[in-house]
Motif scaffolding. Sequence first.
Motif, PDB file in Angstrom:
ATOM      1  N   ILE A 173       0.879  -1.135   0.058  1.00  0.00           N
ATOM      2  CA  ILE A 173      -0.125  -0.119  -0.044  1.00  0.00           C
ATOM      3  C   ILE A 173       0.988   1.301   0.054  1.00  0.00           C
ATOM      4  O   ILE A 173       1.910   1.236   0.796  1.00  0.00           O
ATOM      5  CB  ILE A 173      -1.107   0.215   1.214  1.00  0.00           C
ATOM      6  N   VAL A 174       0.573   2.065  -0.834  1.00  0.00           N
ATOM      7  CA  VAL A 174       1.295   3.448  -0.957  1.00  0.00           C
ATOM      8  C   VAL A 174       0.178   4.480  -1.015  1.00  0.00           C
ATOM      9  O   VAL A 174      -0.531   4.557  -1.914  1.00  0.00           O
ATOM     10  CB  VAL A 174       2.134   3.649  -2.244  1.00  0.00           C
ATOM     11  N   TYR A 175       0.072   5.463  -0.041  1.00  0.00           N
ATOM     12  CA  TYR A 175      -0.698   6.361  -0.155  1.00  0.00           C
ATOM     13  C   TYR A 175      -0.210   7.547  -1.094  1.00  0.00           C
ATOM     14  O   TYR A 175       0.924   7.600  -1.200  1.00  0.00           O
ATOM     15  CB  TYR A 175      -0.942   7.179   1.285  1.00  0.00           C
ATOM     16  N   SER A 176      -1.392   7.994  -1.763  1.00  0.00           N
ATOM     17  CA  SER A 176      -1.078   9.422  -2.697  1.00  0.00           C
ATOM     18  C   SER A 176      -0.947  10.365  -1.464  1.00  0.00           C
ATOM     19  O   SER A 176      -1.248  10.294  -0.253  1.00  0.00           O
ATOM     20  CB  SER A 176      -2.231   9.597  -3.424  1.00  0.00           C
ATOM     21  N   ARG A 177      -0.473  11.759  -2.024  1.00  0.00           N
ATOM     22  CA  ARG A 177      -0.214  12.765  -0.763  1.00  0.00           C
ATOM     23  C   ARG A 177      -1.757  12.965  -0.464  1.00  0.00           C
ATOM     24  O   ARG A 177      -2.007  13.470   0.828  1.00  0.00           O
ATOM     25  CB  ARG A 177       0.434  13.977  -1.903  1.00  0.00           C
ATOM     26  N   GLU A 178      -2.734  13.062  -1.306  1.00  0.00           N
ATOM     27  CA  GLU A 178      -4.099  13.389  -0.628  1.00  0.00           C
ATOM     28  C   GLU A 178      -4.386  12.538   0.393  1.00  0.00           C
ATOM     29  O   GLU A 178      -5.011  12.675   1.335  1.00  0.00           O
ATOM     30  CB  GLU A 178      -5.109  13.695  -1.786  1.00  0.00           C
ATOM     31  N   GLU A 179      -4.355  10.937   0.159  1.00  0.00           N
ATOM     32  CA  GLU A 179      -4.536  10.192   1.236  1.00  0.00           C
ATOM     33  C   GLU A 179      -3.782  10.273   2.290  1.00  0.00           C
ATOM     34  O   GLU A 179      -4.255  10.164   3.239  1.00  0.00           O
ATOM     35  CB  GLU A 179      -4.553   8.751   0.508  1.00  0.00           C
ATOM     36  N   SER A 180      -2.557  10.721   2.286  1.00  0.00           N
ATOM     37  CA  SER A 180      -1.709  11.090   3.175  1.00  0.00           C
ATOM     38  C   SER A 180      -2.276  12.147   4.153  1.00  0.00           C
ATOM     39  O   SER A 180      -2.172  11.862   5.430  1.00  0.00           O
ATOM     40  CB  SER A 180      -0.466  11.479   2.892  1.00  0.00           C
ATOM     41  N   PHE A 181      -2.917  13.162   3.709  1.00  0.00           N
ATOM     42  CA  PHE A 181      -3.681  14.017   4.545  1.00  0.00           C
ATOM     43  C   PHE A 181      -4.566  13.471   5.417  1.00  0.00           C
ATOM     44  O   PHE A 181      -5.204  14.070   6.589  1.00  0.00           O
ATOM     45  CB  PHE A 181      -4.245  15.385   3.604  1.00  0.00           C
ATOM     46  N   PHE A 182      -5.117  12.472   4.874  1.00  0.00           N
ATOM     47  CA  PHE A 182      -6.467  11.803   5.547  1.00  0.00           C
ATOM     48  C   PHE A 182      -6.051  10.511   6.506  1.00  0.00           C
ATOM     49  O   PHE A 182      -6.716  10.034   7.350  1.00  0.00           O
ATOM     50  CB  PHE A 182      -7.611  11.216   4.748  1.00  0.00           C
ATOM     51  N   GLY A 183      -4.838  10.018   6.178  1.00  0.00           N
ATOM     52  CA  GLY A 183      -4.222   8.983   6.748  1.00  0.00           C
ATOM     53  C   GLY A 183      -3.293   9.004   8.076  1.00  0.00           C
ATOM     54  O   GLY A 183      -3.108   8.002   8.718  1.00  0.00           O
ATOM     55  N   HIS A 184      -2.999  10.195   8.419  1.00  0.00           N
ATOM     56  CA  HIS A 184      -2.255  10.316   9.468  1.00  0.00           C
ATOM     57  C   HIS A 184      -2.840  11.517  10.355  1.00  0.00           C
ATOM     58  O   HIS A 184      -3.482  12.338   9.702  1.00  0.00           O
ATOM     59  CB  HIS A 184      -0.640  10.547   9.316  1.00  0.00           C
ATOM     60  N   VAL A 185      -2.734  11.509  11.736  1.00  0.00           N
ATOM     61  CA  VAL A 185      -3.171  12.421  12.707  1.00  0.00           C
ATOM     62  C   VAL A 185      -2.168  13.890  12.267  1.00  0.00           C
ATOM     63  O   VAL A 185      -1.138  13.722  11.639  1.00  0.00           O
ATOM     64  CB  VAL A 185      -2.852  12.223  14.074  1.00  0.00           C
ATOM     65  N   HIS A 186      -2.686  15.019  12.785  1.00  0.00           N
ATOM     66  CA  HIS A 186      -2.260  16.204  12.760  1.00  0.00           C
ATOM     67  C   HIS A 186      -1.760  17.045  13.879  1.00  0.00           C
ATOM     68  O   HIS A 186      -2.041  16.286  15.078  1.00  0.00           O
ATOM     69  CB  HIS A 186      -2.920  17.121  11.889  1.00  0.00           C
ATOM     70  N   ARG A 187      -1.107  17.953  14.104  1.00  0.00           N
ATOM     71  CA  ARG A 187      -0.949  18.846  15.314  1.00  0.00           C
ATOM     72  C   ARG A 187      -2.077  19.440  15.666  1.00  0.00           C
ATOM     73  O   ARG A 187      -3.077  19.988  14.771  1.00  0.00           O
ATOM     74  CB  ARG A 187      -0.062  19.870  14.956  1.00  0.00           C
ATOM     75  N   HIS A 188      -2.403  19.244  16.748  1.00  0.00           N
ATOM     76  CA  HIS A 188      -3.855  19.638  17.522  1.00  0.00           C
ATOM     77  C   HIS A 188      -4.046  21.252  17.177  1.00  0.00           C
ATOM     78  O   HIS A 188      -3.015  22.093  17.606  1.00  0.00           O
ATOM     79  CB  HIS A 188      -3.906  19.529  19.012  1.00  0.00           C
ATOM     80  N   PRO A 189      -4.995  21.781  16.638  1.00  0.00           N
ATOM     81  CA  PRO A 189      -5.382  23.104  16.777  1.00  0.00           C
ATOM     82  C   PRO A 189      -5.761  23.381  17.908  1.00  0.00           C
ATOM     83  O   PRO A 189      -6.404  22.424  18.647  1.00  0.00           O
ATOM     84  CB  PRO A 189      -6.420  23.341  15.606  1.00  0.00           C
ATOM     85  N   ALA A 190      -5.425  24.596  18.309  1.00  0.00           N
ATOM     86  CA  ALA A 190      -5.663  25.136  19.836  1.00  0.00           C
ATOM     87  C   ALA A 190      -6.298  26.589  20.066  1.00  0.00           C
ATOM     88  O   ALA A 190      -5.864  27.361  19.233  1.00  0.00           O
ATOM     89  CB  ALA A 190      -4.535  24.773  20.606  1.00  0.00           C
ATOM     90  N   THR A 191      -7.155  26.507  20.966  1.00  0.00           N
ATOM     91  CA  THR A 191      -7.500  28.023  21.454  1.00  0.00           C
ATOM     92  C   THR A 191      -6.900  28.104  22.840  1.00  0.00           C
ATOM     93  O   THR A 191      -7.441  27.148  23.760  1.00  0.00           O
ATOM     94  CB  THR A 191      -8.870  28.135  21.337  1.00  0.00           C
ATOM     95  N   LEU A 192      -6.075  29.219  23.060  1.00  0.00           N
ATOM     96  CA  LEU A 192      -5.548  29.293  24.213  1.00  0.00           C
ATOM     97  C   LEU A 192      -6.036  30.878  24.770  1.00  0.00           C
ATOM     98  O   LEU A 192      -5.968  31.835  24.286  1.00  0.00           O
ATOM     99  CB  LEU A 192      -4.043  29.247  24.233  1.00  0.00           C
ATOM    100  N   HIS A 193      -6.303  30.552  26.090  1.00  0.00           N
ATOM    101  CA  HIS A 193      -6.751  31.958  26.823  1.00  0.00           C
ATOM    102  C   HIS A 193      -5.489  32.177  27.932  1.00  0.00           C
ATOM    103  O   HIS A 193      -5.558  31.381  28.830  1.00  0.00           O
ATOM    104  CB  HIS A 193      -7.967  31.916  27.520  1.00  0.00           C
ATOM    105  N   TYR A 194      -4.779  33.183  27.801  1.00  0.00           N
ATOM    106  CA  TYR A 194      -3.709  33.463  28.754  1.00  0.00           C
ATOM    107  C   TYR A 194      -4.178  34.676  29.392  1.00  0.00           C
ATOM    108  O   TYR A 194      -4.530  35.716  28.878  1.00  0.00           O
ATOM    109  CB  TYR A 194      -2.340  33.654  28.029  1.00  0.00           C
ATOM    110  N   GLU A 195      -3.460  34.816  30.820  1.00  0.00           N
ATOM    111  CA  GLU A 195      -3.666  35.857  31.511  1.00  0.00           C
ATOM    112  C   GLU A 195      -2.325  36.050  32.288  1.00  0.00           C
ATOM    113  O   GLU A 195      -2.031  34.993  32.990  1.00  0.00           O
ATOM    114  CB  GLU A 195      -4.935  35.905  32.438  1.00  0.00           C
ATOM    115  N   HIS A 196      -1.572  37.292  32.243  1.00  0.00           N
ATOM    116  CA  HIS A 196      -0.297  37.227  33.099  1.00  0.00           C
ATOM    117  C   HIS A 196      -0.377  38.484  33.786  1.00  0.00           C
ATOM    118  O   HIS A 196      -0.745  39.659  33.298  1.00  0.00           O
ATOM    119  CB  HIS A 196       0.975  37.349  32.061  1.00  0.00           C
ATOM    120  N   GLY A 197       0.040  38.354  34.909  1.00  0.00           N
ATOM    121  CA  GLY A 197       0.117  39.601  36.068  1.00  0.00           C
ATOM    122  C   GLY A 197       1.675  39.930  36.271  1.00  0.00           C
ATOM    123  O   GLY A 197       2.317  38.812  36.563  1.00  0.00           O
TER     124      GLY A 197
END
Lengths: 162, 909
Positions: B290-314
């Motif tokens: 089995i060899v994935y095409s590039r398109e299938e590769s985008f569906f075939g592995h996990v990615h970096r988590h997108p994130a929403t971050l709320h930060y507060e610094h004092g």
Amino acid sequence: MRVTFNANGRQVEADDVWEGESLLFLLRERLGLPGSKNACEQGECGSCTVYLDGAPVCSCLVAAGQVQGREVRTVEGLADAETGLDPVQQAFIDAGAVQCGFCTPGLLVQTHDLLAREPQPSDNDIREALSGNLCRCTGYEKIMDAVRLASARTCSTSEVSQ
Amino acid sequence: MSTRTIRGEKNLQDITTAHPDGIGGSPLRPDGTLKVKGEFAYSSDLWHEDMLWGMALRSPHARARILSVDISEALTLPGVYALLTHDDIPGTKFYGLEIQDQPALAIDQIRYHGEAVAIVAADHPETARRALAKVKVEYEVLTPITTEEQCLNPETHGYVHEPHEYKGHASGNIVHQQKVVSGLGVTDEVRALADVVVSGEYQVGMQDQAFLGPESGLAVPAEDGGIDLYIATQWLHVDRQQIAPVLGLPENKVRLTLAGVGGAFGGREDLSMQIHACLLAQRTGKPVKIVYSREESFFGHVHRHPATLHYEHGATRDGKLVFMTARIVLDGGAYASASPAVVGNASSLSVGPYEIPNVDVIAIALYSNNPSCGAMRGFGAVQAARLRTQLDRLAAELGMDPVELRQLNAVSQGSYLPTGQQIDAPAPVAELLQKVKDLPLPPALDVTHLDVRELPGALSNTSHGEGIVRGVGYAVGLKNVGFSEGFDDYSTARVRLEVIGGEPVAMVHTAMAEVGQGGVTVHGQIARTELGERVTIHPANTEVGSAGSTSASRQTYMTGGAVKLAAEAVRNELFALGRTRYGWTGNDLSLVGGKVVSASEGVLISIADLLGDHAIDLTREHHHRPTVPFDKETGQGFGHVQYTFCAHRAVVDVDVELGLVKVVELAAAQDVGKALNPLSVIGQIQGGSTQGLGLAVMEEIITRDGKVRNPSFTDYLIPTILDTPPQPVEIMELPDEHSPYGLRGVGEAPTLSSTPAIVSAIRAATGLALNRVPVRPEHITGTLTPTHFPGAAVQSSQQPPRGAPNSTTPCAIPPQARTAAGPPPHHPCGTHRTHRQHPLRSTVFAPRFSYRFRYDLSLDPGTPDQHTPHAALAGARAPWHPHQASRTVPCHPYLMGPQAGREPHPNPL
């Protein structure tokens, strides 16, 4: 269909080729020349770059039937059986430009073509010439070093021979 | 099954190195020659006589019920050998790295766009594609759960996994959560101690590993009923642990050998095609590739988590940080993957390399119908690195230099992190910042000698210097090395010393996945350092014990450490042999030049004479010092093995009118403890920095209603050599006494600080808040409207920095940036010239002439996508950069099943 062409100086022939196959598939899966790589198969990454009649092309974008009667030179055909590695190949090893190496065959052919056209390219010339070849490992700095090294070695060798 | 018939066996054999260097040198890669000759066999290059091609049918929907699957017509196609659904799985149907929640083939439900429903084995890839086009799947399409609000209100929007099926610690669409509370927490009393407070919400887009070698492998059925799998992965043993139960086989009947790996970066930690190839080989009795095409590769592995971050610094008026709160929400997508460990990192490293006495953090990962997310270089710490924006804003608020603010609060050896863990090794954070700050700056833009290739927009020829503003930014990061939270990720190494052809040769055998990082080079160096001999690197396979994963910056530390232990054991055995045979009594023996040497008596004997026909063959395990899980409520615990630090200075030129960015220089300084191979270390730092550059200004998987809109290198952009600047690197070597040779893991830290340094530089050039990465042209020009992209709402509603109009605090742009190339045109301090009309403002397109930004954001979800022409029929390469072509986001119908409307080719086969 049958496709007959010259691959790395050797006449080759492939039978039962489907018209939808690319030159890349033909090389890799029918002719035992898997050096050209299949990273995107849509002409974006340059990993499959080969010479077609002396001009670098993305072999994934060339239909197999288009090479009938023509000359193809792949990364497997860069090294000389007698003198060993091409200076570009040696420079990529020496400069640390090879990590995973999947982009390397395409970069070698593209660099080989650049130095044949312009033996002493500027950094911007190198970046322009190689901008169709994606690399994900190196950050390109060692590739720049490798091209500069190959250029310097080739030029000093040709000066000596003159 | 013999490997004789497998093409590409050269790198499946031992590789002997000819270079004598030990650690600290930079010998050449033992696989380098094969790689430059095109003879190194990557997993996609493998070939076996009688081999079939496997392929998967993937869901076109993000969330659906599968009402029926009809494979009968597909099975009639000549050349089709097997077509399997989950009903055909002989063993357990689920797998997963930490939580086994993912079906090997979808069972009644679709949870993400591209989930595999059926697999086929056929005699040609085109036959396989046509067979899949004939599979009839009836879906009941459901509304996908894709936003944080939807995920956290399951009573209204539903569950991604039914709660009664939860494994691990999941609850209410939350895969995992971790709190970290230190000091007094963040109470009203603590807040009262701060003179200045800054807070903000930040977003990180979904990044892809985009390794160049597609997922691929070859499964060969063996005579004993088992399977031999040749595979590109990051951890052979954990692959086997997940594969064997699905095949209904004991682990010893599933044997894995590492094939050539074309990069990994975390994307090969989870399984992709492994189980599918093995199932098809098991069913057909034939080898299956089995060899994935590039398109299938985008569906075939996990990615970096997108994130929403709320930060507060004092902070106090003099710049000392008093408290920090953070709420980090990571979108884990459909399946757990490595989400729990990413949450552990994001929470425990959320503070960055700074001393903050009072901290209150919570990080959570969600289940959603977005693509699954898991490991990628930087692993949780990259997302948390968005806090650097906070520090820039705090510096502006306090009127301090951003570098001085960081140095004032930097951790050092002996500091305590909010987990209560003391940093018990060098932590030269302030020094690293100083190193990059002290490097000479690149020359200012010289408008009299312009080369457009050096400008934003490059050969698109969009500027000859007008509208371009330079900015400089800094960042420094904190990353852990090795697996954490009580996990014993030991490594095994076998070293065999014997005489071959009259010369002693040491063979190193591990299961370490060489993914390009150069581990095989380093193993040779370590064996030569300890034994002083010619070294042979044996192929990595499951015949030896686990080497753990090639991730978490851990392989040189862990498997390198195991090679060191095994080599030392071999050396001691050799000396013991001599003592027994010759009665040596001294304890001053060493190996020099192939001879046993006594410090007092000189050369005693050559290794060849001492060994004769005897071979010393020893295996050792290397365990790092133990860690403990973080306390669930407080996050307290000695959770990490080692910390590593990298600082960056980025210099950018921004075309503020077109929103184009050119990174002019990206300088890094990193403490590596001991550089075992300086050439490889620099390569890791530059490569990691460049992936951070990609996240800063171009890389993002765009999803809409859970569907991936840009699964190709035409539409998901990674940096080219023209996008990437010179990268000077400063290396510090302060040894860590707990690690082999004092080394420190290298690979990930550069990816943390590169992104925020670049964004900080763009912020310095433009004065914009830039609370989202990647920064796209429309974020700089302000030409984005909320209908174009979901992130736009956040971007347009974000607070301006405190240096904005009506604020009494000074302009956030450093004076040097303002004077270098003129003032930015639309800086919110209001004193600068007003923004000129963007030439494309009246349109909804991103600038079409930038080859780096081509998302066609006007795409209506209901609009049929344009198809790219069949690659093989599209002619030879254009003379210039293929990225120049501008296209709408293509949909690749063969991945999506028979409904997608592609005209079938006449069968030529």
